[in-house]
Write a protein that holds these residues in place. Structure first.
Motif, PDB file in Angstrom:
ATOM      1  N   GLN A 115      -5.755   5.405   6.927  1.00 62.60           N
ATOM      2  CA  GLN A 115      -5.216   6.732   6.599  1.00 62.60           C
ATOM      3  C   GLN A 115      -4.149   7.142   7.614  1.00 62.60           C
ATOM      4  O   GLN A 115      -3.124   7.711   7.250  1.00 62.60           O
ATOM      5  N   CYS A 118      -1.047   5.005   6.902  1.00 62.40           N
ATOM      6  CA  CYS A 118      -0.339   5.500   5.722  1.00 62.40           C
ATOM      7  C   CYS A 118       0.363   6.824   6.021  1.00 62.40           C
ATOM      8  O   CYS A 118       1.490   7.045   5.591  1.00 62.40           O
ATOM      9  N   ARG A 119      -0.300   7.688   6.784  1.00 61.11           N
ATOM     10  CA  ARG A 119       0.272   9.006   7.098  1.00 61.11           C
ATOM     11  C   ARG A 119       1.525   8.887   7.966  1.00 61.11           C
ATOM     12  O   ARG A 119       2.427   9.720   7.881  1.00 61.11           O
ATOM     13  N   LEU A 123       2.836   2.540   5.632  1.00 56.62           N
ATOM     14  CA  LEU A 123       2.274   2.027   4.384  1.00 56.62           C
ATOM     15  C   LEU A 123       2.073   3.196   3.439  1.00 56.62           C
ATOM     16  O   LEU A 123       1.921   4.337   3.865  1.00 56.62           O
ATOM     17  N   THR A 124       2.024   2.909   2.148  1.00 59.66           N
ATOM     18  CA  THR A 124       1.940   3.992   1.175  1.00 59.66           C
ATOM     19  C   THR A 124       0.635   4.053   0.404  1.00 59.66           C
ATOM     20  O   THR A 124       0.371   5.038  -0.259  1.00 59.66           O
ATOM     21  N   SER A 125      -0.195   3.001   0.477  1.00 58.27           N
ATOM     22  CA  SER A 125      -1.438   3.003  -0.299  1.00 58.27           C
ATOM     23  C   SER A 125      -2.444   2.032   0.322  1.00 58.27           C
ATOM     24  O   SER A 125      -2.083   1.212   1.170  1.00 58.27           O
ATOM     25  N   TYR A 126      -3.700   2.116  -0.111  1.00 56.85           N
ATOM     26  CA  TYR A 126      -4.713   1.179   0.370  1.00 56.85           C
ATOM     27  C   TYR A 126      -4.402  -0.238  -0.092  1.00 56.85           C
ATOM     28  O   TYR A 126      -4.677  -1.200   0.617  1.00 56.85           O
ATOM     29  N   HIS A 128      -1.385  -1.506  -0.422  1.00 59.01           N
ATOM     30  CA  HIS A 128      -0.353  -1.953   0.513  1.00 59.01           C
ATOM     31  C   HIS A 128      -0.985  -2.239   1.880  1.00 59.01           C
ATOM     32  O   HIS A 128      -0.624  -3.206   2.551  1.00 59.01           O
ATOM     33  N   PHE A 129      -1.928  -1.389   2.291  1.00 56.40           N
ATOM     34  CA  PHE A 129      -2.635  -1.614   3.554  1.00 56.40           C
ATOM     35  C   PHE A 129      -3.326  -2.971   3.550  1.00 56.40           C
ATOM     36  O   PHE A 129      -3.201  -3.749   4.499  1.00 56.40           O
TER      37      PHE A 129
END
Length: 183
Positions: A115, A118-119, A123-126, A128-129
């Motif tokens: 999180q 991403c914040r 990265l933009t999503s899980y 992508h993570f």
């Protein structure tokens, strides 16, 4: 909801433990996250020559990460990754020697906060993570192996090790250095 999903592989020496806590994700998503991180961590351990050593990975929410960062790094803010080495391996080759001699041991633990990652816009999503998680795991594994980035020379040595380990894995090679965590 999840709140306590975990997974492990290996018997005795060489176990890899993955746990997901405090993300508020559905169980299926946590299960997929655990499975992917387990696979990536096993591949990185093998590439580093430390597959006989135990490694734990905790995927934590921002509150837990902030508390760990406050308690252990004395910084009262969440962060992307933390590494907690269990072996005194000033020369990182000791860990590799332990592994190749068939000895067992606990290399340490890695904590990752998707999180926070991403914040911060990396990265933009899980999804992508998970696709990029080898980069964050590799950085943390290098810390467990004794690498640091306190000086420009140490940072360069660590980046060379990270790049070599990542080159041993089936991950995209573009943009790796821009994705690497700062600590």
């Amino acid at each position: 909801r999840e709140e306590a999903m975990s997974s492990a592989v290996g018997v005795g020496a060489g176990r890899t433990r993955i746990a997901v806590r405090g993300l508020g994700l559905p169980r299926l998503m946590c299960s997929l996250l655990c499975r992917g991180l387990l696979q990536h961590t096993q591949r990185l351990k093998k590439a580093a020559g430390v597959e006989a050593l135990d490694v734990g990975v905790l995927v934590a929410g921002p509150s837990a990460m902030q508390q760990l960062n406050r308690d252990f790094a004395h910084v009262d803010a969440p962060t992307d990754v933390l590494a907690f080495p269990n072996l005194d391996i000033t020369p990182r080759l000791q860990a590799v020697a332990m592994s190749t001699e068939g000895n067992d041991g606990d290399l340490g633990d890695i904590v990752i906060c998707p999180q926070y990652i991403c914040r911060t816009g990396r990265l933009t999503s899980y999804h992508h993570f998970l696709a990029q998680s080898p980069i964050f795991l590799c950085h943390s594994l290098c810390h467990l192996l004794g690498f640091t980035h306190d000086t420009p020379v140490e940072r360069k040595q660590m980046q060379l090790q990270e790049n070599w380990l990542l080159s041993q894995l089936p991950v995209p090679s573009s943009g790796l250095s821009s994705m690497l965590p700062d600590n």
